[in-house]
Design a protein around this motif. Structure first.
Motif, PDB file in Angstrom:
ATOM      1  N   THR A  82      38.711   1.139 -38.594  1.00 20.81           N
ATOM      2  CA  THR A  82      38.811   0.057 -39.573  1.00 20.81           C
ATOM      3  C   THR A  82      38.695   0.571 -41.003  1.00 20.81           C
ATOM      4  O   THR A  82      39.219  -0.052 -41.925  1.00 20.81           O
ATOM      5  CB  THR A  82      37.722  -0.989 -39.321  1.00 20.81           C
ATOM      6  N   VAL A 109      42.429   1.906 -41.844  1.00 24.27           N
ATOM      7  CA  VAL A 109      43.610   1.132 -41.454  1.00 24.27           C
ATOM      8  C   VAL A 109      44.629   0.939 -42.575  1.00 24.27           C
ATOM      9  O   VAL A 109      45.806   1.199 -42.368  1.00 24.27           O
ATOM     10  CB  VAL A 109      43.194  -0.221 -40.822  1.00 24.27           C
ATOM     11  N   LEU A 150      48.618   3.001 -41.808  1.00 24.72           N
ATOM     12  CA  LEU A 150      49.666   2.211 -41.147  1.00 24.72           C
ATOM     13  C   LEU A 150      51.049   2.852 -41.240  1.00 24.72           C
ATOM     14  O   LEU A 150      51.786   2.865 -40.265  1.00 24.72           O
ATOM     15  CB  LEU A 150      49.693   0.789 -41.690  1.00 24.72           C
ATOM     16  N   LEU A 192      46.730   0.788 -31.516  1.00 25.95           N
ATOM     17  CA  LEU A 192      46.006   0.117 -32.597  1.00 25.95           C
ATOM     18  C   LEU A 192      45.791  -1.352 -32.258  1.00 25.95           C
ATOM     19  O   LEU A 192      44.703  -1.893 -32.478  1.00 25.95           O
ATOM     20  CB  LEU A 192      46.771   0.254 -33.916  1.00 25.95           C
TER      21      LEU A 192
END
Length: 161
Positions: free
Chosen positions: A94, A97, A101, A112
């Motif tokens: 987290t 993230v 991406l 994910l």
């Protein structure tokens, strides 16, 4: 002082010799030697330095990520070998993230999504546990006394006086 006494004291303080205690040698870790062995093994398979890599992320099954920022990367395609050097940090998925991406492929996106579902279930179960714990604490709170008097009547009695 007596000369014989001085000689006995000198013999007693001598390091080494007969009946002297053995001293342990302090050994330093052999990280340099290990690094040299690894470097020699990598040279045998013809690894090449890959410039321009800003970060390396390795995804674990438990949802954490091994994150290298500004690593040194060597690779040998014919031996299917890649070596990454640098300071590694264990981070949660987290935390990384938004930045990772664009790096993820189709397989990684599926992983994910699976990790996000697991994380959501985990957070929901943690929230439920926290609510249950708060309810248990509220039920055991007997410090506030029950109302015995009617305060409306007490207010009317003051106005009469």
């Amino acid at each position: 002082m007596d000369i014989q006494k001085l000689q006995r004291m000198q013999n007693a303080s001598r390091a080494g010799g007969k009946n002297a205690p053995r001293r342990k040698q302090v050994r330093k870790p052999r990280s340099e030697a290990d690094d040299q062995k690894v470097q020699a093994a990598l040279k045998k398979i013809n690894v090449q330095h890959i410039p321009g890599i800003d970060e390396v992320n390795m995804f674990k099954e438990d949802g954490n990520v091994i994150h290298f920022s500004k690593p040194i990367v060597h690779s040998a395609a014919n031996a299917n070998t890649t070596a990454v050097y640098g300071r590694a940090q264990n981070k949660e998925l987290t935390e990384l993230v938004p930045g990772i991406l664009p790096q993820l492929g189709a397989d990684s996106l599926a992983n994910l999504k699976r990790l996000a579902e697991q994380y959501q279930q985990l957070t929901q179960s943690q929230q439920q546990q926290a609510l249950n714990k708060a309810k248990e604490e509220d039920n055991g709170d007997d410090d506030v006394p029950d109302l015995v008097e009617n305060f409306d009547n007490a207010d009317e009695n003051k106005n009469v006086d």
